[in-house]
Scaffold this motif. Structure first.
Motif, PDB file in Angstrom:
ATOM      1  N   HIS A  65       0.862  -1.182   0.000  1.00  0.00           N
ATOM      2  CA  HIS A  65       0.000   0.000   0.000  1.00  0.00           C
ATOM      3  C   HIS A  65       0.901   1.236   0.000  1.00  0.00           C
ATOM      4  N   ASN A 111       0.877  -1.313   7.608  1.00  0.00           N
ATOM      5  CA  ASN A 111       0.483  -1.955   6.350  1.00  0.00           C
ATOM      6  C   ASN A 111       1.496  -3.013   5.921  1.00  0.00           C
ATOM      7  N   HIS A 139      -4.235  -1.959   9.031  1.00  0.00           N
ATOM      8  CA  HIS A 139      -4.816  -2.467   7.786  1.00  0.00           C
ATOM      9  C   HIS A 139      -4.198  -3.795   7.342  1.00  0.00           C
ATOM     10  N   ASP A 143      -4.179  -8.863   7.184  1.00  0.00           N
ATOM     11  CA  ASP A 143      -4.675  -9.641   6.042  1.00  0.00           C
ATOM     12  C   ASP A 143      -4.165 -11.081   6.130  1.00  0.00           C
ATOM     13  N   HIS A 163     -11.995  -8.294   0.816  1.00  0.00           N
ATOM     14  CA  HIS A 163     -12.516  -6.938   0.880  1.00  0.00           C
ATOM     15  C   HIS A 163     -13.330  -6.681  -0.378  1.00  0.00           C
ATOM     16  N   ASP A 197     -13.162   3.792   3.344  1.00  0.00           N
ATOM     17  CA  ASP A 197     -11.996   2.913   3.372  1.00  0.00           C
ATOM     18  C   ASP A 197     -12.289   1.659   2.559  1.00  0.00           C
ATOM     19  N   TRP A 199     -13.004  -1.966   3.171  1.00  0.00           N
ATOM     20  CA  TRP A 199     -13.474  -2.646   4.372  1.00  0.00           C
ATOM     21  C   TRP A 199     -13.128  -4.129   4.356  1.00  0.00           C
ATOM     22  N   TYR A 200     -12.410  -4.557   5.379  1.00  0.00           N
ATOM     23  CA  TYR A 200     -12.018  -5.957   5.496  1.00  0.00           C
ATOM     24  C   TYR A 200     -13.162  -6.801   6.069  1.00  0.00           C
ATOM     25  N   ALA A 260      -8.397  -2.207  11.094  1.00  0.00           N
ATOM     26  CA  ALA A 260      -8.465  -2.554   9.678  1.00  0.00           C
ATOM     27  C   ALA A 260      -8.516  -1.316   8.790  1.00  0.00           C
ATOM     28  N   LEU A 261      -8.549  -0.133   9.377  1.00  0.00           N
ATOM     29  CA  LEU A 261      -8.533   1.101   8.601  1.00  0.00           C
ATOM     30  C   LEU A 261      -7.131   1.363   8.068  1.00  0.00           C
ATOM     31  N   GLY A 262      -7.049   2.069   6.916  1.00  0.00           N
ATOM     32  CA  GLY A 262      -5.741   2.509   6.463  1.00  0.00           C
ATOM     33  C   GLY A 262      -5.334   2.078   5.074  1.00  0.00           C
ATOM     34  N   HIS A 263      -6.305   1.865   4.174  1.00  0.00           N
ATOM     35  CA  HIS A 263      -5.950   1.397   2.837  1.00  0.00           C
ATOM     36  C   HIS A 263      -5.324   2.471   1.960  1.00  0.00           C
TER      37      HIS A 263
END
Length: 287
Positions: A65, A111, A139, A143, A163, A197, A199-200, A260-263
């Motif tokens: 990212h 990330n 974020h 994963d 996502h 964002d 969303w995961y 999970a925020l921060g893409h």
């Protein structure tokens, strides 16, 4: 002559299709498993680190990212400056050794994706956290590319599924968990806020793994499908009425916070996210 041109055109088309397929395959493989490499020589730390100190780690062996990472570094440095914290920024996984990790109150996985640590580095990180260290994951740190059972089960506490893809970035409402009574984490945070964002979706609820939820996502007005035509057809689902999106837990004597925020870059320019990160770092490091 016409047949030769047609044959050549078909061969070129076939070659382009094969190249496109290889490109897609390589992208999917990298996102899921990564192309792994490991550093063995640690970065040079300042002779004397100011206290308290944060390790901002942004290595990616999987999907990178890039824009988000570039935006997050000055944002987290600004948080540190406001609080008189020191930040050391690196992509070098060899910093995960017993001596260097002991100098930091909090390790931030910014990330981070893929299998970024070798076995010895993994052992050092586990010992650091279980012995009282602090962890904040952003974020992609949550994963499914990390290939590390202990990390997914004990640090993150949930297993990533997918996502949304169309649209990928969507606005939704985040709500502070009603039972949330951790004053240091909820300080200056709103009960609700709108946020855009990627969303995961997770297979399991982190609450089942001993996590306490800070914010949950209202997914009632978003598209949750992560299906990819001809490749993935079982990802058209969300987590329902209870969709944690930021949570925390203890790991041995240490503390772990995950959001999970921060893409994308804009996330790190929002007041609410800035405050949540500040609270998370302070809580994780007892600083």
């Amino acid at each position: 002559m016409f047949k030769k041109v047609l044959k050549l055109s078909l061969l070129i088309l076939l070659a382009l299709i094969c190249l496109a397929a290889l490109g897609v395959g390589a992208f999917v493989y990298k996102a899921r498993y990564g192309f792994n490499f490991y550093e063995t020589k640690p970065p040079t730390l300042p002779a004397k680190l100011e206290q308290p100190s944060l390790l901002l780690f942004s290595k990616t062996n999987g999907f990178r990212h890039g824009e988000a990472i570039e935006a997050s570094i000055p944002a987290i440095q600004a948080i540190a400056k406001e609080n008189n914290w020191f930040v050391f920024t690196t992509d070098n996984g060899a910093v995960f050794n017993e001596t260097d990790l002991a100098k930091f109150e909090v390790v931030i996985w910014n990330n981070v994706s893929g299998k970024v640590l070798n076995p010895e580095q993994r052992t050092s990180f586990r010992q650091y956290l279980e012995s009282g260290g602090g962890f904040v994951g952003i974020h992609a740190a949550g994963d499914n590319s990390h290939q590390w059972e202990w990390y997914e089960n004990e640090v993150i506490g949930a297993h990533f599924s997918h996502h949304p893809l169309n649209p990928q970035i969507q606005e939704a409402v985040l709500s502070l968990e009603k039972s949330q009574d951790n004053q240091s984490l909820r300080q200056h945070l709103p009960d609700q806020w709108k946020h855009a964002d990627e969303w995961y979706m997770f297979f399991d609820n982190p609450k089942a793994n001993g996590c306490q939820v800070l914010y949950a996502l209202d997914e009632s007005n978003i598209v949750t499908s992560g299906n990819i035509s001809f490749m993935v057809t079982d990802k058209d689902w969300g987590m329902g009425n209870d969709h944690p999106i930021a949570w925390y837990k203890t790991v041995g004597e240490g503390k772990a916070f995950y959001s999970a925020l921060g893409h994308h870059a804009e996330v790190f320019q929002t007041k609410q996210h800035h405050q949540m990160m500040e609270n998370a770092i302070r809580w994780a490091g007892d600083i």
